[in-house]
Design a protein around this motif. Structure first.
Motif, PDB file in Angstrom:
ATOM      1  N   MET A 117      11.494  -7.768  11.251  1.00  0.00           N
ATOM      2  CA  MET A 117      10.847  -7.646  12.557  1.00  0.00           C
ATOM      3  C   MET A 117      11.192  -8.855  13.424  1.00  0.00           C
ATOM      4  SD  MET A 117       7.121  -6.298  11.228  1.00  0.00           S
ATOM      5  CE  MET A 117       6.467  -5.836  12.830  1.00  0.00           C
ATOM      6  N   ALA A 118      12.183  -8.700  14.297  1.00  0.00           N
ATOM      7  CA  ALA A 118      12.446  -9.732  15.295  1.00  0.00           C
ATOM      8  C   ALA A 118      11.253  -9.781  16.242  1.00  0.00           C
ATOM      9  CB  ALA A 118      13.732  -9.432  16.053  1.00  0.00           C
ATOM     10  N   ALA A 119      10.932 -10.964  16.729  1.00  0.00           N
ATOM     11  CA  ALA A 119       9.658 -11.178  17.404  1.00  0.00           C
ATOM     12  C   ALA A 119       9.789 -11.382  18.902  1.00  0.00           C
ATOM     13  CB  ALA A 119       8.956 -12.384  16.775  1.00  0.00           C
ATOM     14  N   ALA A 120       8.628 -11.447  19.548  1.00  0.00           N
ATOM     15  CA  ALA A 120       8.510 -11.795  20.960  1.00  0.00           C
ATOM     16  C   ALA A 120       8.179 -13.271  21.084  1.00  0.00           C
ATOM     17  CB  ALA A 120       7.409 -10.963  21.619  1.00  0.00           C
ATOM     18  N   ASP A 121       8.629 -13.878  22.168  1.00  0.00           N
ATOM     19  CA  ASP A 121       8.251 -15.258  22.479  1.00  0.00           C
ATOM     20  C   ASP A 121       8.111 -15.359  23.989  1.00  0.00           C
ATOM     21  OD1 ASP A 121       7.666 -17.960  22.274  1.00  0.00           O
ATOM     22  OD2 ASP A 121       9.427 -18.455  21.064  1.00  0.00           O
ATOM     23  N   GLU A 122       7.329 -16.331  24.433  1.00  0.00           N
ATOM     24  CA  GLU A 122       7.186 -16.559  25.871  1.00  0.00           C
ATOM     25  C   GLU A 122       8.294 -17.476  26.357  1.00  0.00           C
ATOM     26  OE1 GLU A 122       4.038 -18.108  29.288  1.00  0.00           O
ATOM     27  OE2 GLU A 122       3.373 -17.922  27.208  1.00  0.00           O
ATOM     28  N   MET A 123       8.912 -17.112  27.468  1.00  0.00           N
ATOM     29  CA  MET A 123       9.910 -17.975  28.093  1.00  0.00           C
ATOM     30  C   MET A 123       9.161 -19.006  28.937  1.00  0.00           C
ATOM     31  SD  MET A 123      12.985 -17.215  30.784  1.00  0.00           S
ATOM     32  CE  MET A 123      13.442 -15.618  30.122  1.00  0.00           C
ATOM     33  N   LEU A 124       8.563 -19.980  28.247  1.00  0.00           N
ATOM     34  CA  LEU A 124       7.789 -20.989  28.951  1.00  0.00           C
ATOM     35  C   LEU A 124       8.706 -22.005  29.619  1.00  0.00           C
ATOM     36  CD1 LEU A 124       5.073 -22.164  29.710  1.00  0.00           C
ATOM     37  CD2 LEU A 124       5.004 -23.301  27.477  1.00  0.00           C
ATOM     38  N   TYR A 125       9.694 -22.474  28.869  1.00  0.00           N
ATOM     39  CA  TYR A 125      10.703 -23.384  29.399  1.00  0.00           C
ATOM     40  C   TYR A 125      12.041 -22.655  29.363  1.00  0.00           C
ATOM     41  CZ  TYR A 125       6.946 -26.513  27.922  1.00  0.00           C
ATOM     42  OH  TYR A 125       5.729 -27.099  27.722  1.00  0.00           O
ATOM     43  N   ALA A 126      12.535 -22.273  30.530  1.00  0.00           N
ATOM     44  CA  ALA A 126      13.751 -21.459  30.575  1.00  0.00           C
ATOM     45  C   ALA A 126      14.918 -22.145  29.872  1.00  0.00           C
ATOM     46  CB  ALA A 126      14.118 -21.148  32.026  1.00  0.00           C
ATOM     47  N   GLU A 127      14.977 -23.478  29.960  1.00  0.00           N
ATOM     48  CA  GLU A 127      16.094 -24.194  29.357  1.00  0.00           C
ATOM     49  C   GLU A 127      16.056 -24.176  27.832  1.00  0.00           C
ATOM     50  OE1 GLU A 127      13.008 -27.376  30.565  1.00  0.00           O
ATOM     51  OE2 GLU A 127      13.720 -25.416  31.248  1.00  0.00           O
ATOM     52  N   ASN A 128      14.879 -23.899  27.236  1.00  0.00           N
ATOM     53  CA  ASN A 128      14.773 -23.847  25.771  1.00  0.00           C
ATOM     54  C   ASN A 128      15.179 -22.491  25.204  1.00  0.00           C
ATOM     55  OD1 ASN A 128      13.849 -26.438  25.781  1.00  0.00           O
ATOM     56  ND2 ASN A 128      11.732 -25.949  25.262  1.00  0.00           N
ATOM     57  N   THR A 129      15.328 -21.502  26.064  1.00  0.00           N
ATOM     58  CA  THR A 129      15.624 -20.148  25.594  1.00  0.00           C
ATOM     59  C   THR A 129      16.893 -20.106  24.757  1.00  0.00           C
ATOM     60  OG1 THR A 129      14.570 -19.256  27.580  1.00  0.00           O
ATOM     61  CG2 THR A 129      15.975 -17.763  26.357  1.00  0.00           C
ATOM     62  N   ARG A 130      17.863 -20.918  25.110  1.00  0.00           N
ATOM     63  CA  ARG A 130      19.156 -20.874  24.432  1.00  0.00           C
ATOM     64  C   ARG A 130      19.073 -21.256  22.959  1.00  0.00           C
ATOM     65  NH1 ARG A 130      19.253 -25.591  27.650  1.00  0.00           N
ATOM     66  NH2 ARG A 130      19.911 -27.527  26.569  1.00  0.00           N
ATOM     67  N   TYR A 131      18.030 -21.972  22.561  1.00  0.00           N
ATOM     68  CA  TYR A 131      17.907 -22.386  21.165  1.00  0.00           C
ATOM     69  C   TYR A 131      17.558 -21.212  20.231  1.00  0.00           C
ATOM     70  CZ  TYR A 131      17.856 -27.297  22.668  1.00  0.00           C
ATOM     71  OH  TYR A 131      18.188 -28.523  23.188  1.00  0.00           O
ATOM     72  N   VAL A 132      16.959 -20.167  20.786  1.00  0.00           N
ATOM     73  CA  VAL A 132      16.511 -19.041  19.957  1.00  0.00           C
ATOM     74  C   VAL A 132      16.896 -17.688  20.556  1.00  0.00           C
ATOM     75  CG1 VAL A 132      14.592 -20.196  18.769  1.00  0.00           C
ATOM     76  CG2 VAL A 132      14.226 -19.250  21.061  1.00  0.00           C
ATOM     77  N   ASP A 133      17.805 -17.675  21.547  1.00  0.00           N
ATOM     78  CA  ASP A 133      18.103 -16.425  22.251  1.00  0.00           C
ATOM     79  C   ASP A 133      18.695 -15.352  21.337  1.00  0.00           C
ATOM     80  OD1 ASP A 133      20.535 -17.687  21.873  1.00  0.00           O
ATOM     81  OD2 ASP A 133      21.145 -17.636  23.973  1.00  0.00           O
TER      82      ASP A 133
END
Length: 342
Positions: free
Chosen positions: A133-149
């Motif tokens: 089950m791949a999960a949901a996360d909040e894009m709180l810091y747009a620049e951090n998205t790349r670490y787990v995209d």
């Protein structure tokens, strides 16, 4: 400037090399991603539950919770698709308080974002590897998205971020569904403009480079209620609200019109125990209006192992240290009841 550098963080490439998404897990995630996209594109009538803790606080109770969800998913798989919430950053209106695993992988210790980035990637990987089950996360810091995209199946943009240009532009380059919440004012036009921006191709500066996105056709709305000028909660999940959203959507040139209803936040007035009632009212509206049924793809619920919340340091296993959540017994009952109603 008065900004002090504390430490150098790992690069995206370093982190993904340290904790890679291996080929066998890539295929599992890709299959799951396609199932979710089919729902938003109208090719599947399964009902989505984006469900889990307000904030992921500790690895073991979060994984325990997701394993419980996986067992229920098997029971309801013909009618419901469950996307676990692994929300690793916690928005703070004043900046005070616990800000999530990305800042503090151990809530009882000081901020260490290098360890935090490692911890959140490890947690998302474990969810896929152990439960599929791949999960949901909040894009709180747009620049951090790349670490787990490469690990996330569903991104949510919060009420305080939905007007931010970088969040909108980043959403346009993501290849899984992104939900845009209405702002705290409750303004539907802001939310719909964010959806349109997310579906549009853009050229902008990202990671020190000029980039171009193709647009994300799975960008959609999340209704979470709002606040009036006196700070009182205003809900927007009722039948009339959903009819209005159907009408408002028709004024925007978007593909795959879709909505997720957040059963907590200002829709419940943060009365966490109201979430099952709200979910059932949304289903009732879907049964009585085909346009609403076509638009509403699912719900969002804040849930954990224990009811309510606690202070950091209280030490109750599986109990939220941020906003209060629906406990496991009530959660399991809700999922099974909804499966029977669909």
């Amino acid at each position: 400037m008065s900004i002090k550098i504390i430490q150098k963080l790992p690069t995206e490439e370093e982190l993904k090399s340290m904790l890679p998404l291996k080929d066998e897990l890539k295929s599992i995630k890709e299959k799951r991603d396609n199932e979710i996209k089919d729902i938003f594109a109208g090719n599947s009538d399964k009902f989505i539950f984006v469900i889990g803790p307000c904030s992921a606080d500790s690895e073991e109770p979060v994984m325990d919770y997701i394993h419980r969800l996986a067992k229920v998913q098997e029971q309801v798989k013909e009618k419901i698709l469950i996307i676990p919430r692994i929300y690793t950053g916690k928005p703070r209106t004043t900046g005070a308080g616990y800000k999530g695993m990305v800042h503090q992988p151990d809530p009882n210790k000081k901020t260490d974002m290098s360890e935090g980035l490692i911890a959140i990637r490890k947690l998302h990987l474990r969810a896929i590897a152990e439960t599929g089950m791949a999960a949901a996360d909040e894009m709180l810091y747009a620049e951090n998205t790349r670490y787990v995209d490469d690990l996330i199946a569903y991104h949510a943009v919060g009420a305080r971020s939905v007007e931010d240009q970088m969040h909108r532009l980043t959403a346009s380059g993501i290849d899984v569904p992104v939900g845009m919440k209405n702002p705290t004012s409750g303004d539907l036009t802001v939310m719909l403009n964010s959806c349109l921006a997310g579906q549009t191709s853009h050229m902008f500066s990202y990671k020190g480079m000029q980039v171009e996105t193709s647009g994300n056709p799975y960008t959609h709305c999340i209704l979470r209620g709002g606040l009036d000028k006196y700070g009182k909660s205003m809900s927007n999940y009722h039948y009339d609200d959903l009819v209005r959203l159907v009408d408002e959507y028709s004024k925007f040139d978007v593909v795959n019109p879709a909505c997720i209803v957040d059963a907590n936040h200002n829709n419940s007035g943060k009365k966490w125990a109201e979430q099952p009632r709200i979910v059932k009212e949304v289903l009732h509206s879907c049964r009585h209006n085909d346009d609403i049924k076509k638009l509403v793809k699912g719900v969002m619920v804040e849930s954990y192992i224990e009811d309510g919340n606690q202070a950091i340091g209280d030490g109750v296993y599986g109990k939220s240290i941020t906003d209060p959540c629906l406990g496991w017994e009530k959660t399991e009952k809700l999922l099974l009841e909804v499966a029977d109603l669909l």
